[in-house]
Design an enzyme around this catalytic site. Structure first.
Site, mmCIF file in Angstrom:
data_model
loop_
_atom_site.group_PDB
_atom_site.id
_atom_site.type_symbol
_atom_site.label_atom_id
_atom_site.label_comp_id
_atom_site.label_asym_id
_atom_site.label_seq_id
_atom_site.Cartn_x
_atom_site.Cartn_y
_atom_site.Cartn_z
ATOM 1 N N ASP A 1 -7.538 -3.673 -5.116
ATOM 2 C CA ASP A 1 -7.136 -2.503 -4.764
ATOM 3 C C ASP A 1 -5.684 -2.033 -4.821
ATOM 4 O OD1 ASP A 1 -8.677 -4.246 -3.093
ATOM 5 O OD2 ASP A 1 -8.625 -3.129 -1.332
ATOM 6 N N ASP B 1 0.933 -1.360 -0.149
ATOM 7 C CA ASP B 1 -0.062 0.110 0.010
ATOM 8 C C ASP B 1 0.955 1.273 0.156
ATOM 9 O OD1 ASP B 1 -2.670 -0.794 -0.074
ATOM 10 O OD2 ASP B 1 -2.755 -1.674 1.846
HETATM 11 N N1 GLY Z 1 -7.419 -1.350 0.598
HETATM 12 C C1 GLY Z 1 -8.262 -1.787 1.503
HETATM 13 C C2 GLY Z 1 -9.766 -1.416 1.488
HETATM 14 O O1 GLY Z 1 -9.930 -0.732 0.554
HETATM 15 O O2 GLY Z 1 -10.351 -1.338 2.537
#
Ligand code: GLY
Length: 386
Positions: free
Chosen positions: A169, A111
């Site tokens: 994501d 992330d």
């Molecule tokens: N990347 C985690 C979410 O969207 O909750």
């Protein structure tokens, strides 16, 4: 000829007053947003940033620079600085950016795009401070360490029993890599981003252009072996935020590359999203929840989608369709139903988001990324009006 000149003058006067009205609305809105978020700022400790509100005890969930959401508050404060030109927001944004120092070396997360590009990325864009640029390049170096040439994708999670899990994501972390190649002239970041986008397009998307949440890859063959959900209703369902992340991701990939396959993906995912947009233009948390219309909303998915729709509206032949949808979502998110004022909602802006419903975590609460993408969408909307 005379009539034509009079007509032009009338149109000129009319568009001038319409623009003035929009500008007045914008300045009233941004001053309300600023007052609202000042309530949140008062609650922020020196070493953490606010993630969501309320938690199970009615308080804030504050996080450090190891949390995937840690870059959003700083990013939101940078947007507020741009909107208001108020030094308070510049100082607040700076404080909440530099307190993340060290984040760029975290090797245990995919992330880093969210964490670093939303905070330091905006800081560098606005201030031009070269130290921030270095942080983003370091973060990009760290992120590509998670790329495996056999699977062709960046690994998402280190927990769980999967061999090599990748979530949709993760498309959001690629923008930083495109940026890093542009800035350094080193193509290695871009190559990783392109491979990740291509393999994800191949394996995450179903025939109706909905996306599965998690794909697990075999590390010996590189083939996908498991397709399932983690935060959605079921392995076959369409988890709203996952659809929004993918839509934003492929729109951005087209903007960065001009590759028509990404445009086609973005438009198809966009159509799927719009087909599932409820009457009030804010998504339910999962499109297949049988409790709809009584299921929880996920306003964060709507904010992410609105921001990407503005982006796509400037890139696609069907720009008007995307622009209209973006404006409709923003109108709803700006209404009392979804936007908090007067210091309610813990000082966050957007109400009614869902983090992880299957784990009963952050259900129908305020979450920092909903605010971030709402503000980014507002910025994009204003830029288009100009
Ligand atoms: N990347 C985690 C979410 O969207 O909750």
């Amino acid at each position: 000829m005379k009539i034509f000149i009079i007509l032009l003058a009338v149109i000129g006067f009319y568009s001038c007053s319409v623009n003035k009205e929009i500008q007045t609305d914008f300045s009233e809105l941004t001053s309300e947003l600023s007052e609202q978020m000042k309530v949140l700022v008062r609650e922020i400790p020196d070493d953490k940033v606010p993630r969501s509100y309320p938690d199970e005890n009615g308080g804030y969930w504050m996080v450090g620079n190891n949390d995937w959401t840690c870059g959003f508050p700083a990013g939101s404060f940078w947007f507020l600085y741009e909107f208001t030109n108020d030094e308070f927001w510049k100082n607040t944004a700076l404080e909440n950016t530099v307190k993340l120092e060290g984040v760029q070396y975290r090797t245990n997360t995919h992330d880093l795009g969210f964490m670093v590009f939303c905070s330091y990325g905006n800081a560098y864009r606005i201030t031009g401070n070269e130290q921030y640029k270095e942080v983003i390049i370091e973060a990009s170096e760290t992120l590509i360490e998670r790329f495996n040439p056999i699977t062709g994708v960046i690994r998402s999670w280190d927990f769980g029993t999967w061999q090599y899990p990748v979530i949709v994501d993760n498309m959001m972390n690629l923008e930083m890599l495109f940026w890093a190649s542009e800035e350094t002239g080193d193509e290695k970041f871009r190559k990783v981003a392109l491979s990740h986008a291509d393999v994800t397009l191949e394996n995450h998307y179903r025939d109706d252009w909905s996306s599965v949440h998690v794909v697990d890859y075999d590390t010996l063959t590189g083939e996908p072996v498991i397709k399932q959900t983690h935060q959605g209703l079921s392995d076959e369902s369409a988890w709203a935020r996952g659809q929004a992340w993918g839509f934003y991701g492929y729109t951005m990939c087209y903007r960065e590359t001009g590759d028509e396959r990404y445009l086609e993906a973005a438009e198809n995912i966009g159509n799927f999203l719009l087909e599932n947009l409820p009457e009030d233009n804010v998504f339910f948390w999962d499109f297949n929840d049988p409790n709809i219309p009584d299921a929880p909303r996920d306003a964060s998915a709507a904010a992410i989608t609105a921001s990407a729709l503005y982006d796509l509206s400037t890139l696609s032949d069907q720009g008007d369709t995307w622009l209209k949808a973006a404006n409709q979502i923003m109108e709803s998110l700006t209404s009392d139903k979804y936007r908090a004022t007067g210091g309610s909602n813990g000082g966050f802006i957007v109400k009614h988001s869902v983090g992880n419903l299957p784990s009963s975590s952050e259900v129908d609460v305020a979450i920092n990324y909903a605010d971030y993408y709402y503000l980014e969408a507002l910025k994009r909307q204003q830029e288009l009006l100009k």
